[in-house]
Structure formats: structure tokens, C-alpha cells
Write a protein that holds these residues in place. Structure first.
Motif, mmCIF file in Angstrom:
data_model
loop_
_atom_site.group_PDB
_atom_site.id
_atom_site.type_symbol
_atom_site.label_atom_id
_atom_site.label_comp_id
_atom_site.label_asym_id
_atom_site.label_seq_id
_atom_site.Cartn_x
_atom_site.Cartn_y
_atom_site.Cartn_z
ATOM 1 N N TRP A 1 0.828 -1.210 0.000
ATOM 2 C CA TRP A 1 0.000 0.000 0.000
ATOM 3 C C TRP A 1 0.859 1.255 0.000
ATOM 4 O O TRP A 1 0.538 2.243 -0.656
ATOM 5 C CB TRP A 1 -0.910 -0.007 1.237
ATOM 6 C CG TRP A 1 -1.784 1.201 1.361
ATOM 7 C CD1 TRP A 1 -2.987 1.424 0.744
ATOM 8 C CD2 TRP A 1 -1.522 2.373 2.158
ATOM 9 N NE1 TRP A 1 -3.489 2.656 1.105
ATOM 10 C CE2 TRP A 1 -2.614 3.257 1.972
ATOM 11 C CE3 TRP A 1 -0.487 2.746 3.011
ATOM 12 C CZ2 TRP A 1 -2.691 4.490 2.607
ATOM 13 C CZ3 TRP A 1 -0.566 3.982 3.641
ATOM 14 C CH2 TRP A 1 -1.655 4.836 3.437
ATOM 15 N N ASN A 2 1.977 1.224 0.711
ATOM 16 C CA ASN A 2 2.804 2.398 0.929
ATOM 17 C C ASN A 2 3.854 2.610 -0.157
ATOM 18 O O ASN A 2 4.518 3.647 -0.170
ATOM 19 C CB ASN A 2 3.495 2.263 2.297
ATOM 20 C CG ASN A 2 4.049 3.566 2.837
ATOM 21 O OD1 ASN A 2 5.186 3.625 3.291
ATOM 22 N ND2 ASN A 2 3.269 4.638 2.800
ATOM 23 N N ASP B 1 3.669 3.128 -3.365
ATOM 24 C CA ASP B 1 3.342 4.108 -4.396
ATOM 25 C C ASP B 1 2.721 5.310 -3.690
ATOM 26 O O ASP B 1 1.745 5.166 -2.951
ATOM 27 C CB ASP B 1 2.363 3.510 -5.409
ATOM 28 C CG ASP B 1 2.080 4.424 -6.589
ATOM 29 O OD1 ASP B 1 2.026 5.658 -6.396
ATOM 30 O OD2 ASP B 1 1.879 3.915 -7.707
ATOM 31 N N LYS B 2 3.285 6.496 -3.916
ATOM 32 C CA LYS B 2 2.825 7.678 -3.187
ATOM 33 C C LYS B 2 1.393 8.078 -3.531
ATOM 34 O O LYS B 2 0.861 9.040 -2.959
ATOM 35 C CB LYS B 2 3.789 8.839 -3.403
ATOM 36 C CG LYS B 2 5.138 8.621 -2.727
ATOM 37 C CD LYS B 2 6.051 9.811 -2.889
ATOM 38 C CE LYS B 2 7.365 9.626 -2.133
ATOM 39 N NZ LYS B 2 8.145 8.456 -2.592
ATOM 40 N N TYR C 1 -0.869 6.630 -2.391
ATOM 41 C CA TYR C 1 -1.552 6.445 -1.102
ATOM 42 C C TYR C 1 -1.914 7.790 -0.474
ATOM 43 O O TYR C 1 -2.868 7.880 0.309
ATOM 44 C CB TYR C 1 -0.695 5.610 -0.144
ATOM 45 C CG TYR C 1 0.485 6.343 0.458
ATOM 46 C CD1 TYR C 1 0.332 7.203 1.540
ATOM 47 C CD2 TYR C 1 1.768 6.173 -0.046
ATOM 48 C CE1 TYR C 1 1.405 7.882 2.082
ATOM 49 C CE2 TYR C 1 2.845 6.847 0.486
ATOM 50 C CZ TYR C 1 2.665 7.701 1.547
ATOM 51 O OH TYR C 1 3.729 8.375 2.081
ATOM 52 N N GLU D 1 -5.353 8.694 -1.332
ATOM 53 C CA GLU D 1 -6.314 7.953 -0.513
ATOM 54 C C GLU D 1 -6.422 8.562 0.883
ATOM 55 O O GLU D 1 -7.535 8.699 1.424
ATOM 56 C CB GLU D 1 -5.912 6.491 -0.421
ATOM 57 C CG GLU D 1 -6.862 5.655 0.425
ATOM 58 C CD GLU D 1 -6.469 4.192 0.520
ATOM 59 O OE1 GLU D 1 -6.893 3.533 1.490
ATOM 60 O OE2 GLU D 1 -5.715 3.709 -0.361
ATOM 61 N N LEU D 2 -5.301 8.936 1.470
ATOM 62 C CA LEU D 2 -5.356 9.559 2.797
ATOM 63 C C LEU D 2 -6.165 10.852 2.752
ATOM 64 O O LEU D 2 -6.933 11.150 3.675
ATOM 65 C CB LEU D 2 -3.946 9.831 3.313
ATOM 66 C CG LEU D 2 -3.154 8.642 3.849
ATOM 67 C CD1 LEU D 2 -1.750 9.081 4.261
ATOM 68 C CD2 LEU D 2 -3.865 7.989 5.030
ATOM 69 N N ARG E 1 6.563 8.849 -7.970
ATOM 70 C CA ARG E 1 5.594 8.223 -7.074
ATOM 71 C C ARG E 1 6.199 7.036 -6.344
ATOM 72 O O ARG E 1 5.757 6.688 -5.242
ATOM 73 C CB ARG E 1 4.350 7.780 -7.860
ATOM 74 C CG ARG E 1 3.329 8.878 -7.967
ATOM 75 C CD ARG E 1 2.151 8.568 -8.809
ATOM 76 N NE ARG E 1 1.695 7.193 -8.835
ATOM 77 C CZ ARG E 1 0.804 6.746 -9.721
ATOM 78 N NH1 ARG E 1 0.304 7.566 -10.637
ATOM 79 N NH2 ARG E 1 0.421 5.486 -9.697
ATOM 80 N N LEU F 1 -4.744 5.441 8.576
ATOM 81 C CA LEU F 1 -4.133 4.355 7.814
ATOM 82 C C LEU F 1 -5.130 3.200 7.696
ATOM 83 O O LEU F 1 -5.798 2.852 8.671
ATOM 84 C CB LEU F 1 -2.852 3.874 8.497
ATOM 85 C CG LEU F 1 -1.713 4.895 8.625
ATOM 86 C CD1 LEU F 1 -0.529 4.267 9.348
ATOM 87 C CD2 LEU F 1 -1.289 5.430 7.265
#
Length: 294
Positions: free
Chosen positions: A98-99, A101-102, A104, A107-108, A146, A240
Motif C-alpha cells: 500500500w505504501n 506508491d505515493k 496512497y 487515498e489519505l 511516485r 491508515l
């Protein structure tokens, strides 16, 4: 217990290709060893070592495998192999995938985190940078990979100093407005172990630069964060998408012009955790690993 501290040729002692900032490997490794004490051993080893060698360890902590960004898929496969072999990997494959590829960060932001406005071109060229000036209504932007770390492959351009015609990032990229606070205040890092704040620090760039890594002359200072700043970092951690907090997380934040802290990175793979500013880091990490081993 036998713990593997996964590293790479750029960080392992004695390597002819060792990076000048690999002293972070030594400090981090010593902190984990001291924290574990007589309860086990910690061995630094290349993450590409034979699987049968790595499978002999009870757990593996992702210490300094800094070259994974150039071989992300291979790295993810290796972590999966370790987990299938019964090795407890910290942080585990699901977190790392999950982490890695930036994206994420998008998504945050959708989950409610305060983030930096970002454009996400699959490849970045001069036209993307010129368009970003107008999109963000700014005179300066930062362009990053990324999949990357340590500001490697990162560029910053201004309207007065745009990218040359032949410039490009031939991989998934991200473009953000340059935030003046990165130079005037610095970047705040919050280190969490099992969801609890261990320590915080302020990272400042050398004069005239904006990159805060020691490789570029940056310095780190202990930080007693303001309650609102600590709460901002804790809010990011709570967003998270995992059932329980990872063993370690470094939440890096920079201040927006409206005074709020925005997450610039949620580092969950191989972040340096700054044992110099966190004397309890080693015992906290060791205790967390042993809890995962039962």
C-alpha cells in the motif's frame, strides 16, 4: 530470537558502493541490537540474500533496503516469500504494498487527512510543470517520483526557471506547489511505534536548499511538538487503512500557509527512525517485534 535487519549494498558496512549517509544504518541497527539485548540477535543482511538463508530468521525488520525503489516488484515478491516461509516481516507485505506508491497520499486525503494539493501525471514533462503553475496559482512547484525515496529523482522548478525542453520523469510522478515553510520552518517528523508516539524531530535544509536529507546537508533537531501538531500527526496515523497500527510509522508533515500541518509522507517501509533523538526507540521496537513473535 534471530532478527534479520534487511539492508542493501548501498548501506551494508564494507560495501564498495556504500552511500555517504549510510551511517544511519549503523545507528539504527545498533539501537535495535541494544533494545533486544540478551533476548536475541540482530544481523544486517542484504534483502536479496538467498531465500533459504533469510528463512532461518524468526523475523525481518525492513532496516535500510534503500534500493527497493528501483526494484519495487522484486522487493514485494521477496517479502511475500519471507512471509510464506514463516518469517514475521515488519512492516508486513500488505502495509508495504500500500505504501510503495505515493498515490496512497490521495487515498489519505480522501479519508480526511490534510494533504498537499497534488497532480498525478503518469509521466512528467515540461508541459505538466507549466500547467501546474497555473493549476496551483503558484510560481514554484516540486516534482517527485511516485515510487521513490530520499529526494532521489526530485526536481523543483519556478516560472523564472522552468524545466528544459528535454526534461522528463519517465515514470509515474506527482507535482505539488512548493511550500515556503519547508525552508522557513522545516519538516516535522513524528515516529510512532505500535501506534504510540516515541519521539519527534524537526528537519531543516541547508541554506539555499529545500531538501532536508543529510545527504544534501540537512540537519535534525529534537522537537517537543505543540499539542495541535502532535494531534495532526496522530490523526494521519488513525487514517491508515489497517486493522492495527504498523510496528513503526514515520509521519512527515509540513505547514501550509493557513497554519495547518499537512502530511508530506507517511513512511511505513524503510524510514530512518532517528534513534539519536529517540533514546527509547530500540527497546520499543524490540518489544514490538517480540510481541508479534508471541
Amino acid at each position: 530470537m534471530k532478527i534479520a535487519f534487511l539492508a542493501c549494498p548501498a548501506t551494508l558496512p564494507g560495501s564498495p558502493t556504500r552511500r555517504p549517509d549510510a551511517f544511519e544504518h549503523d545507528l539504527y541497527l545498533e539501537a535495535v541490537r541494544a533494545g533486544l539485548g540478551a533476548r536475541g540477535t540482530v544481523t544486517d543482511i542484504d534483502w536479496r540474500a538467498p531465500l533459504e538463508t533469510l528463512a532461518q530468521f524468526d523475523a525481518a525488520i525492513l532496516g535500510t533496503p534503500w534500493d527497493y525503489t528501483e526494484a519495487k516488484d522484486e522487493f514485494l515478491v521477496r517479502l511475500g516469500e519471507l512471509e510464506q516461509a514463516g518469517v514475521t516481516v515488519c512492516n508486513p507485505l500488505a502495509v508495504v504494498r500500500w505504501n510503495s506508491d505515493k498515490l496512497y497520499l490521495k487515498e489519505l486525503g480522501e479519508r480526511g487527512a490534510v494533504t498537499i494539493p497534488t497532480l498525478w501525471p503518469e509521466r512528467a514533462g515540461p508541459a505538466d510543470v507549466l500547467a501546474a503553475f497555473d493549476h496551483f496559482n503558484t510560481d514554484r512547484v516540486v516534482v517527485k517520483r511516485r515510487v521513490g525515496a530520499g529526494a532521489i529523482g526530485q526536481d523543483s522548478f519556478s516560472r523564472d526557471n522552468p524545466p528544459p525542453a528535454n526534461w522528463s520523469i519517465e515514470q509515474a510522478a506527482m507535482v505539488q506547489p512548493f511550500l515556503p515553510a519547508i525552508q522557513s520552518e522545516g519538516e516535522q517528523s513524528f515516529i510512532f511505534i505500535d501506534g504510540i508516539l516515541s519521539h519527534a524531530l524537526l528537519k531543516r535544509a541547508a541554506g539555499g536548499d529545500y531538501r532536508i536529507q543529510t545527504l544534501y546537508g540537512g540537519v535534525e533537531l529534537p522537537l517537543d511538538p505543540a499539542p495541535t501538531d502532535r494531534a495532526a500527526a496522530e490523526a494521519v496515523l488513525a487514517l491508515l487503512p489497517f486493522d492495527q497500527p504498523p510496528l513503526y510509522a514515520r509521519i512527515d508533515m509540513v505547514r501550509l500557509e493557513d497554519g495547518r500541518l499537512a502530511v508530506i509522507e507517511a513512511e511505513l517501509i524503510e524510514p530512518y527512525l532517528y534513534p539519536e533523538q529517540g533514546p527509547n526507540l530500540g527497546p520499543l521496537l524490540a518489544d514490538g517485534i517480540l510481541r508479534r513473535l508471541g
